[in-house]
Design an enzyme around this catalytic site. Structure first.
Site, short mmCIF file in Angstrom:
data_model
loop_
_atom_site.label_atom_id
_atom_site.label_comp_id
_atom_site.label_asym_id
_atom_site.label_seq_id
_atom_site.Cartn_x
_atom_site.Cartn_y
_atom_site.Cartn_z
N TYR A 52 -0.48 -2.24 -5.84
CA TYR A 52 0.26 -1.82 -5.77
C TYR A 52 1.71 -2.73 -5.91
O TYR A 52 0.86 -3.92 -5.01
CB TYR A 52 0.33 -0.74 -4.52
CG TYR A 52 1.74 -1.00 -3.81
CD1 TYR A 52 2.92 -0.42 -3.79
CD2 TYR A 52 2.42 -1.64 -2.52
CE1 TYR A 52 3.91 -0.10 -3.11
CE2 TYR A 52 4.09 -1.51 -2.24
CZ TYR A 52 4.46 -0.70 -2.47
OH TYR A 52 5.55 -0.25 -1.74
N GLY A 59 7.45 1.32 -2.87
CA GLY A 59 7.62 3.17 -2.02
C GLY A 59 7.23 4.79 -2.61
O GLY A 59 6.05 4.23 -3.34
#
Length: 504
Positions: A52, A59
């Protein structure tokens, strides 16, 4: 010079960096951690592992994979798109604090930045390149994204910075230094903006002001106490030891210290048996505010040395974890508590002001401390002004931390609103300082009616300090400049670390 390690920065050190232009240097061990963390990011990119924020979107876009050739542009897009703060800018001191605190967090070695990013942030501190950062737009999770993006803009040669007290285009700032702007690489944009440094920076600056104001409130209250022939028995150490709160005992001790040698204070039965609560309960009320200040200081100093971005890199990149350290709830609570504690210092101060000016309560002082009651209004409307500020504080003291609005398509479905809390704590502290400035002005007038030669030596010295910035009420005049000068004097003592009594 203060060495940043990522682990042991204190509020007192930060005060010196912010207000005494103390320079910083980077700890060698911290920079070694930064290099190891960066090497881990480079391996992740080279091995095409999905992590990530390095090769995914952000998000709700976390399930979107990013190709290797786009991992650097991803960071630039992040900063530009997230730099949507609004409203008036934070003070330069808060901006400077944000740079220091973000740098300190990155030095912990969990964020994956290159050494050049840390070095350039350090240069921004030492050469006073302070970003212009709008105050509004942060939800306090995922950290202070919008304001920190405005900080990051200056690093990449965009946005604005403070030049001679005015906003200036940052596009040329690095050229003036003979350097190129930083070109962000994998994860660096996210590392710069995923954190709680805005709410913490404003929180620290406000705490510095509030701690000094709490001390100042005691000598101001002591002058009022003398003006009203206060009963000293209420500060007897046995009374406060019987309850057991160390902060309450410390306030009582300091009140006895301030009033030692006074010929205006009284004992039980000399004029009355007991005082009104705003005099008698100074240790209990102020002491409770000190309890809260201690809590706030502890939480701020933890957060100042915390890794608050996401993901965090451990074990030389073998473990990369998406967590939630960016969530500002601990500081949101601390700021809401700080609001209440400082608001109460103003509340009880306003009640003391009322006793000074009210002819039914002020032990024979002129009505409203007027040189000619009736023809001249004296301090009548000063009490109105104090009451107005106290009332405004009651609205501002509503907790920001109990609110939450989901964002990022409900991926980020609970947020702290901690930055709103920190801004309101600042506003309450500014209001409280003016209330206490009004009390100081009124108490100075009142005690001179009683006879300044009968004051304790310590309160007499403080009276002299007030009189250097605000004269007595010889006749009605515009009192706003007097109050603003006293408030500025009080604020100056905070920024320069001047404490009139060592904390017990």
């Amino acid at each position: 010079m203060i060495t940043l390690t990522g682990n042991d920065l204190t509020i007192e050190q930060l005060r010196r960096i912010l207000f005494e232009n103390e320079t910083i240097e980077l700890d060698d061990g911290a920079m070694e951690r930064v290099c190891k963390s960066r090497a881990a990011v480079d391996r992740i990119v080279a091995e095409k592992k999905t992590v990530y924020g390095i090769n995914t979107g952000f998000g709700k876009f976390s399930d979107v994979s990013i190709s290797e050739e786009d991992v650097n542009p991803l960071q630039l897009h992040l900063i530009r798109s997230h730099a949507c703060g609004i409203g008036k800018p934070f003070s330069e001191a808060v901006s400077r604090a944000m740079v220091v605190l973000r740098l300190n967090a990155l030095l912990k070695g969990f964020s994956g930045i290159r050494p050049i990013v840390a070095e350039r942030l350090a240069m921004m501190v030492n050469e006073k390149i302070h970003p212009v950062i709008p105050q509004q737009g942060s939800l306090g999770a995922s950290g202070d994204l919008a304001p920190l993006s405005h900080l990051a803009l200056v690093l990449i040669g965009e946005g604005e910075y403070w030049k001679d007290g005015e906003p200036a285009d940052a596009s040329s700032v690095w050229q003036q230094k003979g350097l190129s702007p930083v070109e962000l690489q994998a994860k660096e944009g996210l590392a710069l903006i995923n954190g709680t440094q805005t709410m913490t920076a404003q929180g620290v600056v406000t705490y510095i002001e509030a701690e000094t104001l709490a001390l100042q409130s005691e000598w101001i209250a002591a002058i009022t106490f003398e003006s009203l022939f206060g009963v000293m028995d209420a500060f007897h150490p046995a009374v406060h030891a019987a309850r057991g709160y160390k902060e309450q005992m410390a306030v009582a001790e300091r009140m006895r210290w301030w009033l030692d040698g006074s010929r205006l204070s009284t004992v039980q039965g000399e004029k009355r048996v007991q005082d009104a609560y705003s005099l008698r309960c100074i240790p209990q009320v102020h002491g409770a505010s000190w309890q809260t200040l201690a809590y706030v200081k502890e939480k701020l100093e933890i957060e100042m040395n915390a890794a608050t971005d996401n993901p965090l890199i451990f074990e030389d990149g073998e473990v990369v974890i998406s967590g939630g350290n960016f969530h500002g709830q601990p500081i949101a609570f601390a700021m809401d508590f700080l609001k209440v504690a400082v608001a109460e210092l103003a509340n009880i101060s306003e009640r003391r002001i009322e006793r000074l000016v009210n002819p039914a309560l002020n032990e024979g002082l002129p009505a409203f401390l007027s040189p000619e009651p009736g023809l001249q209004s004296g301090a009548m409307i000063l009490q109105y002004a104090a009451a107005s500020l106290v009332s405004e504080n009651k609205t501002l003291a509503h907790p920001a931390s109990v609110d939450s609005i989901p964002s990022s398509a409900n991926q980020e479905d609970h947020v702290s609103m901690g930055t709103i809390g920190s801004r309101h704590a600042r506003d309450i502290t500014e209001n409280a300082r003016r209330v206490l400035a009004i009390e100081a002005f009124c108490a100075a007038q009142a005690v001179e009616y009683r006879g300044a030669d009968r004051m304790s030596p310590r309160t007499a010295e403080r009276l002299g300090a007030i009189r250097k910035v605000a004269g007595p009420i010889d006749e009605d005049r515009v009192f706003n400049p007097d109050i603003e000068r006293i408030a500025a004097f009080l604020l100056g003592e905070a920024y320069h670390g001047i404490k009139q009594r060592v904390l017990s």
